[in-house]
Design an enzyme around this catalytic site. Structure first.
Site, PDB file in Angstrom:
ATOM      1  N   GLY A   1       0.837  -1.197   0.000  1.00 42.98           N
ATOM      2  CA  GLY A   1       0.000   0.000   0.000  1.00 42.98           C
ATOM      3  C   GLY A   1       0.873   1.249   0.000  1.00 42.98           C
ATOM      4  N   SER A   2       2.010   1.169   0.658  1.00 43.86           N
ATOM      5  CA  SER A   2       3.041   2.175   0.434  1.00 43.86           C
ATOM      6  C   SER A   2       3.786   1.661  -0.787  1.00 43.86           C
ATOM      7  CB  SER A   2       3.954   2.289   1.656  1.00 43.86           C
ATOM      8  OG  SER A   2       4.905   3.298   1.434  1.00 43.86           O
TER       9      SER A   2
ATOM     10  N   GLU B   1      19.402   0.198  -0.163  1.00 43.89           N
ATOM     11  CA  GLU B   1      18.916  -0.221   1.151  1.00 43.89           C
ATOM     12  C   GLU B   1      17.414  -0.499   1.173  1.00 43.89           C
ATOM     13  OE1 GLU B   1      20.716   2.495   0.462  1.00 43.89           O
ATOM     14  OE2 GLU B   1      22.689   1.954   1.266  1.00 43.89           O
TER      15      GLU B   1
ATOM     16  N   HIS C   1      28.207   1.796  12.884  1.00 44.22           N
ATOM     17  CA  HIS C   1      28.768   3.155  12.844  1.00 44.22           C
ATOM     18  C   HIS C   1      27.770   4.177  13.393  1.00 44.22           C
ATOM     19  CE1 HIS C   1      31.230   0.793  10.135  1.00 44.22           C
ATOM     20  NE2 HIS C   1      32.134   1.747  10.080  1.00 44.22           N
TER      21      HIS C   1
ATOM     22  N   GLN D   1      27.710  10.074   7.570  1.00 48.07           N
ATOM     23  CA  GLN D   1      27.851   8.639   7.826  1.00 48.07           C
ATOM     24  C   GLN D   1      27.388   8.243   9.232  1.00 48.07           C
ATOM     25  OE1 GLN D   1      29.762   7.161   4.889  1.00 48.07           O
ATOM     26  NE2 GLN D   1      29.224   9.244   4.281  1.00 48.07           N
TER      27      GLN D   1
END
Lengths: 665, 665
Positions: free
Chosen positions: A137-138, A400, A449, A461
């Protein structure tokens, strides 16, 4: 093995598909009218495709829609779900929770979007619709989920195929490009992307960049064999799906570009602001009449449910999962010839995470690992470099969003995926992570990190608002009654190793944060870490320091300095959010209600979590929150970074003295 | 207009570029060795391209790098920044804050990544490097920023061109595909994407999906004219850039695919784990010797700074911005023939946002608007449909990441961009929003359909953890000393209209949340809304209700019910985060310290913000936080949704009575 579907040979496939598709279109119109909202015209663009898929091509069983070898349909264009509900109702697909399933009926369709109904506005398996694997739905996420299901099937030698329907408008989402690259690179010939090009977005026409012609060109450039079809011609649809079913494993992956018509068969449904506003009343009647007219033109038959053969899935092997105990961290380090590191007394939490993955990989075959081209920084490579485990490592490259949704797909197929990247870069996948939580996906997210101890590379970062975001999910419950997410912050290698195991054992989403620098050991193999737990590292009486991750070490240094100032401080390593609030407040009260929270990220995070439990109690506390209160910049070392941001042990000592009004004017 | 650059005619362009590139490579190696970190080998892959760009192709002036008509370089591959610093130092580009600029020198390079240095590990204009427009380093974002700069230039009839260097590995990020679609659709022939294909990612080789050949094919499919070049052959680089400069405005946009070599000229720099670990000591010496050898092979010359002609930018027109007053909401509604709506007493905040955009658009020509195919839901269409404003409306289609970074580019060019989508879908752009905050970008983000009042569409369309994330930025300060972000939650149309104007006037990032349903008017044209402010809607003495957005209306309904139970409640509309904590605590104390926070999103949000100020004060308060504590599902109406989640005025009344221990057992 489920029973085979119904069989008939009475009429042509073509006419049967038309009749059935028109029936689904009609039901889509009616159920949206009944709900007063929904997207029937998008659904109607898919009437024929869904008919061929669900009544003919898919090997599945409505009686057992989540049978392990069943083919799967991922509806990335989630708003088109009414057409799938319609088909599911006609076929009597099972709905409801595991222990109270029943076949769905056409009557159920009128409950679309009701509070008590399993028929959600957008697909969600966790609300009682086991036909689906993931909440959608997204937009733009489904193809990655399909890729994850495809990876799991290949890993398990499961013959199931995965079909994914994607809208043309949503294919503008970059995640679709990420998924296409992934499928092409991994040669996932068991996944079929089907683009429905109806030419209409919500606010306007779909861009020419997503036209059937340009999409087909792009898909070819990405490495797919493309079949462009008329999405309302049964023979063309069937031929495309047949070609996919017969696709050679070594062939290029295939994709279908289907030219479809929004509101097919009932153009009157398209008047006005129709994207999310279904026709009702006279407009509905006109649309239904127009559909009926189309039916008469195309076929003499009415509903055709019994005219199709649904082939059941292959019998699933009765496979047992055996889970072994993993060795301790020190045993693992000795096994890996890291004795000298073990004796050095320092080891980065990210490296301990890598060792834990490797240990878990051997202990539980369901554990799989994904990374985004930084496995030599997150230390997911410790898993990948083990030849026995490498087939369960999925390199997702610098993408990602796709990684998160691939993991959700793997989880839907019973895997336990750990996915890692820099905590900062995982932000790209937050929408996907929330959809995974909504889907009940059992994924483990590890951001490395985090905070500012990365120092030299600067804020692009560093993960700084990540706890704040994930913390929202610690305040609510998922469909299993568990926190939507646990946030875990190991302060040393033993904690990182232990918490990685804890994550694997927990069914639900966890987010663990690991650190770049080598940090001193605080614990040992014997310490047990729990979701919701914390550790008291030092017991004092004047003030409670609450820290996590890197800041536990700064706090530890501050203990001695405070002692020299005559202040006896308690130190708690709050490695889990949520945590046992009552237990923490007891300790705070034993320290006169004075608390300092310490974190090397932005605020609205650990300190706020402590403030929440304090203010709920109604008792009196004073909390000084120390956190990163400006945008960091590069420094050569973590120590310089901490100095710049006022987070050193000296700063902690000074703030504590100010709080207690000791030795200050 | 800045002075023209230096001129020379003594040697061939080819030799000069080689000599200069090798000089930049050497400096890159040395500065990273000095910093002890950085990515010199990625930088060295770009020595020749950056030389041709910065010493020859760019029309710019090192003395005034941010001159309005200057060509721009967006370094999407931010980790390659040492090579740009090296060129900038050779050319004496200005560094430092506006009031204390000085030319950068080669000596400055050794301060790379130091606490006191402007030479950040990744580009950031806000740390004293005006050559850049946006902070980069989180990959895949630069091309969208370049597109925003290109849009602004076209809008302003500014002849500047925008060059963007993208790594091959990062071109796997879906945002790159989004940016390519955007540039192609919008025919932005003033933007040149330059892909540096060095074939190496961080953990492994770059995928074949991002090879020069596949990238070129994809770019063609996206609609670009592609030139594939050897990125170390000066003549090929120059010819490609010349072709771009000569590109016809009506032509297809152009892209360059450059085959480059990581660590070009010094393969010894590539030994070991070299991605983020620069060569030092003997390895550095060997690399420098190898580079010197290459120089001798290719040219007899040493540094060639004075052998190039840098053409200055065209003189910028001396343009004055005039800002007029915008009409009031009721005036605007009358002007728009909405008198009857005005008298109805109800108007959705998202619609008021649309009207405010239109009013602001006419009042200030810097205001531009972006949307992601939902302008008929966010009501950004109210701006777009005004023919006079339409050229300043940028339809970004369903690609939120690109939209955010395009807005950052527009802001860097002096525009005031408002960007809107569903609050849920903006999650896709959180990494980009954080980079925009780091960049000092003056963008206004508006998320619609927040909380659960959307009801029927279910959780895939609801913004639930959004406040929690943005709140992290309310706790820290940006480079201007302002909160990194203000969160604004108008409860009615007047507040939405007023706060949209407030956002335009504020220099910095704001996030405003708008609602789907029509909501009752609470305010009037006369109420002034301020960043950091709140409104007391009802003054009582027993308990303080703190609400925002939709929940203000539920709280309002609870006031009467509480009154009937003999409870006198105060109601605060906490429309801004951060807010004046002392003022709120004063009110809380006048209500015996009893506070209930009300929000229709997950926790860690408004209630936590209140808890933060309470616990900091050290005084005694009791706070009951009411929020969404489970994953919502579809319901037909907002009222049903509120009932399901325990957030109705009855629930508020009951919770208040429990808190005050009134009438409960």
């Amino acid at each position: 093995m489920p029973a085979p579907g119904k069989v008939s040979h009475q009429m042509s496939f073509e006419a049967a598909v038309h009749a059935q598709a028109i029936d689904l279109d009609r039901l889509s119109l009616e159920m949206c009218a009944s709900a007063g909202s929904g997207h029937p015209t998008t659904a109607m663009a898919l009437g024929h495709i869904v008919t061929v898929l669900m009544f003919h091509t898919l090997r599945w069983s409505p009686e057992q829609p989540d049978y392990p070898t069943s083919d799967r349909l991922v509806l990335s264009a989630g708003h088109a779900v009414p057409v799938v509900y319609a088909a599911y109702a006609r076929l009597g697909g099972m709905i409801g929770e595991d222990d109270a399933r029943r076949p769905m009926t056409v009557d159920d369709l009128s409950s679309l979007r009701e509070a008590g109904s399993v028929l959600e506005g957008h697909p969600n398996p966790m609300e009682g619709m086991p036909f689906f694997d993931a909440a959608t739905g997204s937009l733009g996420q489904g193809l990655s989920v399909a890729a994850g299901l495809g990876e799991a099937a290949r890993l398990d030698d499961n013959p199931r195929r995965i079909y994914c329907i994607i809208g043309d408008g949503e294919s503008r989402e970059g995640q679709i490009a990420e998924a296409l690259d992934y499928i092409a690179e991994r040669k996932l010939t068991n996944v079929l992307p089907i683009f429905s090009c109806n030419g209409w977005g919500q606010a306007a026409r779909v861009s020419e960049q997503q036209s059937p012609e340009v999409l087909a060109k792009k898909l070819e450039a990405f490495g797919f064999t493309v079949r462009t079809i008329d999405g309302h011609k049964p023979a063309e649809i069937k031929a495309a799906f047949d070609a996919f079913v017969e696709l050679d494993e070594d062939a290029a992956p295939m994709a279908v570009v289907a030219k479809t018509v929004k509101g097919w068969g009932a153009t009157t449904a398209l008047t006005g602001n129709w994207h999310g506003k279904p026709a009702t009343g006279a407009a509905l009647d006109a649309a239904l009449a127009e559909l009926e007219q189309r039916r008469v033109e195309l076929t003499t038959s009415l509903v055709q449910t019994d005219r199709f053969t649904i082939r059941p899935p292959e019998a699933a092997p009765n496979k047992q999962i055996t889970i072994k105990d993993a060795p301790s961290l020190s045993q693992m380090m000795r096994d890996m010839d890291m004795e000298s590191v073990l004796h050095s007394g320092r080891f980065a939490t990210r490296k301990a995470y890598g060792l834990a993955l490797r240990a878990l990989g051997h202990a539980d075959e369901r554990v799989v690992v994904l990374d985004a081209d930084v496995s030599n920084s997150t230390f997911a490579e410790t898993f990948a470099k083990d030849a026995a485990l490498n087939p369960r490592f999925f390199e997702c490259k610098i993408a990602e969003q796709n990684m998160v949704s691939v993991a959700a797909g793997l989880a839907a197929a019973g895997k336990i995926p750990f996915l890692s990247s820099f905590g900062k870069f995982l932000t790209r996948g937050y929408d996907q992570i929330e959809m995974a939580i909504n889907s009940g996906a059992n994924i483990k997210i590890v951001g490395s990190h985090v905070g500012v101890s990365l120092a030299a590379d600067g804020p692009s970062q560093m993960a700084l608002p990540d706890i704040a975001w994930f913390r929202a999910f610690t305040t609510m419950k998922d469909h299993r009654g568990e926190p939507g997410c646990y946030i875990l912050q190991p302060a040393d290698a033993y904690a990182a190793y232990g918490l990685t195991q804890v994550m694997a054992e927990h069914e639900g989403v966890c987010y663990m944060r690991t650190l770049r620098p080598e940090v001193e050991f605080l614990y040992s193999d014997d310490v047990v870490f729990n979701l919701g737990g914390f550790e008291v590292l030092s017991e004092g009486r004047d003030v409670l320091l609450v820290a996590a991750g890197y800041m536990v070490h700064e706090a530890n240094k501050a203990l001695d300095k405070l002692d020299r100032e005559g202040i006896s401080a308690t130190l708690v390593d709050l490695y889990s959010l949520p945590f046992d609030g009552d237990a923490l407040l007891d300790i705070a009260q034993r320290n006169n209600g004075y608390v300092i929270s310490l974190e090397d990220n932005y605020g609205a995070s650990i300190g706020s979590a402590v403030a929440d439990v304090m203010t709920e109690s109604g008792d009196s506390f004073t909390l000084k929150q120390m956190f990163v209160n400006r945008i960091p910049k590069s420094t050569h070392t973590p120590d310089e970074q901490m100095r710049m941001l006022g987070l050193t042990s000296d700063d902690i000592t000074r703030s504590t003295m100010e709080l207690l009004e000791v030795g200050v004017v």
